[in-house]
Write an enzyme that holds these catalytic residues in place. Structure first.
Site, mmCIF file in Angstrom:
data_model
loop_
_atom_site.group_PDB
_atom_site.id
_atom_site.type_symbol
_atom_site.label_atom_id
_atom_site.label_comp_id
_atom_site.label_asym_id
_atom_site.label_seq_id
_atom_site.Cartn_x
_atom_site.Cartn_y
_atom_site.Cartn_z
ATOM 1 C CD GLU A 127 13.923 31.403 -57.454
ATOM 2 O OE1 GLU A 127 14.093 32.640 -57.436
ATOM 3 O OE2 GLU A 127 15.051 30.683 -57.234
ATOM 4 C CG ASN B 76 13.562 24.902 -60.039
ATOM 5 O OD1 ASN B 76 13.614 23.800 -59.492
ATOM 6 N ND2 ASN B 76 14.701 25.730 -60.065
ATOM 7 C CG HIS C 161 19.481 26.620 -52.395
ATOM 8 N ND1 HIS C 161 20.543 26.475 -53.164
ATOM 9 C CD2 HIS C 161 18.607 27.038 -53.466
ATOM 10 C CE1 HIS C 161 20.599 26.677 -54.376
ATOM 11 N NE2 HIS C 161 19.298 27.172 -54.734
ATOM 12 C CD GLU D 225 18.253 26.375 -58.367
ATOM 13 O OE1 GLU D 225 18.578 27.244 -57.401
ATOM 14 O OE2 GLU D 225 17.545 26.554 -59.105
ATOM 15 C CG ASP E 263 23.159 24.961 -51.861
ATOM 16 O OD1 ASP E 263 22.126 25.056 -51.339
ATOM 17 O OD2 ASP E 263 23.593 25.837 -52.671
HETATM 18 O O1 9MR Z 1 24.087 30.532 -58.616
HETATM 19 C C1 9MR Z 1 23.585 31.684 -59.340
HETATM 20 C C2 9MR Z 1 24.392 32.808 -59.031
HETATM 21 O O2 9MR Z 1 25.602 32.571 -59.737
HETATM 22 C C3 9MR Z 1 23.661 34.267 -59.450
HETATM 23 O O3 9MR Z 1 24.270 35.278 -59.282
HETATM 24 C C4 9MR Z 1 22.302 34.136 -58.870
HETATM 25 C C5 9MR Z 1 21.645 35.438 -59.589
HETATM 26 O O4 9MR Z 1 20.085 35.485 -59.238
HETATM 27 O O5 9MR Z 1 21.507 33.006 -59.208
HETATM 28 C C6 9MR Z 1 22.128 32.017 -58.771
HETATM 29 O O6 9MR Z 1 21.251 30.809 -58.905
HETATM 30 C C7 9MR Z 1 20.099 30.754 -58.545
HETATM 31 C C8 9MR Z 1 19.392 29.990 -59.397
HETATM 32 O O7 9MR Z 1 19.282 30.545 -60.663
HETATM 33 C C9 9MR Z 1 17.921 29.985 -58.878
HETATM 34 N N1 9MR Z 1 17.454 29.529 -57.608
HETATM 35 C C10 9MR Z 1 18.449 30.115 -56.606
HETATM 36 C C11 9MR Z 1 19.834 30.212 -57.061
HETATM 37 C C12 9MR Z 1 21.007 30.451 -56.080
HETATM 38 O O8 9MR Z 1 20.713 32.121 -55.792
#
Ligand code: 9MR
Length: 458
Positions: A158, A199, A236, A265, A267
């Site tokens: 990101e 990513n 997402h 990722e 969804d």
């Molecule tokens: O799913 C993850 C969630 O449990 C955490 O609280 C969050 C914190 O930043 O991160 C989520 O996963 C993220 C991933 O690491 C990067 N892309 C976005 C995902 C969803 O927020």
């Protein structure tokens, strides 16, 4: 025919068409009935994000072990989890997931070595050269620890701004624009066997500035020899950031740079058939791109999701398969890979999309072009269809308007890049049986071809 025999025959056919069986998993009794086995039939993986604290939930683990052959620790490999105090590394929770995966024969995607978010407090307050060194030390130490255990790393996550096509401001970005390539070089040095990915989210729509910015970075990295092996599209999807109709173009375009693409990722918020259809479309798009080598969903049950209220996953809160699951499994079983070989399992229903060109009548071949254009360039997908007799080789000529030029081509060999450009088959897609077709593509700057292509068969 029994399902098992049908699967076995399909795998043999796919292997024969690819010229080798080594790409394919040996058929097993459960091939095509689980997500992982179905993906493996085309040399891909199907994974999920896993939370270490759910490994004691028997419903969760039952689905995990049955359906998936790759895992991504959802939070346990992030910087705050693995280096909570500077130079004090803790891998306990990440190791629980890695050990579970090893015991089950699952791959591990590591997520993530360098990110502006989920930094431990000590890192959040760092800047400049101290931060650059700390970041590189983190990359080196974590990638070294997991050497041989993590198949693919999200090295950097990101790093681009949501709009405008530039980098996201962060303490890491402020250490210098080369921080991303420095992280990739450190990761390669630490674990030369791991695949290294960039990513990000909202890089699914090919026309978006963020997508183009990441594309430009990856192209630059490839041209300068910066070690990068793949691009991860988080994907997402929801109403504010929907699945785009040009998603396949995006996957193809990144792949054409010489990197793998992975959906990392996935969804999709929604429910019922609408959600199911979108899941199916995403899977079909991946299967249509030879270098799209795996899909990971971001959790198992809706209740496990970071967006639980959007019910975006494949299993409901009780662990039942949703319509989205069935659509995903069906798409995995009906897809083709690589795009020029026959389907890995015989389709059980007739194709739902109508043919784009009239049925072939004469001998020889014909070609149709689908264009995806943006301000300064285009991607063309060309479908070559054999007439009433088999074609053993083909060449398609397309005329580009003045100012346009081909920049890269896949599944064909081009002669020339401007004006009348000839695209000939490559070794594996010259033969097209009567009435069948194959696809190749190319990307260019300027405006795409508008005139009807000519096709010559040999
Ligand atoms: O799913 C993850 C969630 O449990 C955490 O609280 C969050 C914190 O930043 O991160 C989520 O996963 C993220 C991933 O690491 C990067 N892309 C976005 C995902 C969803 O927020």
């Amino acid at each position: 025919m029994s399902k098992r025999l049908r699967t076995t025959l399909a795998l043999i056919a796919a292997g024969a068409a690819a010229g080798s069986l080594t790409l394919f998993m040996a058929p097993s009794a459960d091939a095509a009935t689980t997500l992982g086995a179905s993906a493996a039939a085309s040399g891909r993986y199907f994974g999920t994000a896993v939370a270490a604290n759910k490994l004691s939930d028997s419903t969760y683990v039952g689905i995990l072990n049955r359906e998936f052959n790759s895992v991504t620790p959802e939070n346990e490999m992030k910087i705050d989890a693995t280096e909570p105090q500077q130079n004090q590394f803790t891998f306990t929770n990440a190791d629980r997931i890695v050990n579970h995966a090893a015991a089950q024969g699952m791959k591990v995607r590591g997520h993530t070595l360098a990110w502006h978010s989920q930094q431990p407090g000590w890192m959040q307050s760092m800047e400049g050269s101290a931060l650059r060194s700390a970041m590189l030390n983190h990359v080196t130490r974590v990638a070294t620890y997991y050497k041989g255990k993590v198949v693919t790393w999200d090295v950097v996550n990101e790093a681009f701004a949501d709009s405008g096509g530039g980098r996201r401001d962060s303490n890491l970005q402020r250490t210098g624009n080369d921080w991303i390539e420095a992280a990739f070089r450190a990761a390669r040095a630490a674990d030369p066997g791991a695949k290294l990915c960039y990513n990000d989210y909202n890089i699914d729509n090919w026309t978006w500035a963020k997508t183009q910015a990441v594309y430009t970075m990856v192209r630059d990295f490839k041209s300068r020899g910066v070690p990068i092996d793949c691009v991860g599209l988080q994907s997402h999807f929801n109403s504010g950031s929907p699945y785009p109709g040009n998603y396949r173009t995006t996957l193809e375009s990144f792949a054409a740079l010489g990197v793998d693409v992975q959906i990392t990722e996935l969804d999709i918020e929604g429910s019922g058939q609408t959600q199911a259809t979108t899941y199916g479309n995403v899977v079909k798009d991946c299967l249509a791109v030879a270098r799209c080598n795996g899909i990971t969903v971001w959790g198992i049950r809706d209740s496990d999701s970071w967006r639980a209220s959007g019910t975006p996953l494949l299993f409901d809160g009780s662990g039942n398969k949703k319509a989205a699951y069935t659509a995903t499994l069906d798409a995995l079983n009906g897809g083709t890979t690589p795009p020029t070989t026959p389907p890995t399992t015989p389709p059980t229903t007739p194709p739902t999309t109508p043919p784009t060109s009239p049925p072939p009548t004469g001998t020889g071949c014909s070609a149709t072009v689908t264009l995806n254009s943006w301000n300064t360039g285009f991607t063309a997908t060309v479908r070559v269809t054999a007439g009433a007799t088999q074609v053993n080789g083909w060449a398609v000529t397309l005329t580009l308007p003045s100012g346009a030029a081909v920049t890269n081509t896949w599944n064909a060999q081009n002669t020339g890049t401007t004006g009348a450009v000839r695209f000939a088959n490559v070794s594996y897609n010259g033969r097209i049986s009567a009435g069948s077709s194959t696809e190749f593509g190319f990307q260019g700057t300027g405006t795409g071809p508008t005139a009807t292509p000519t096709c010559v068969a040999s």
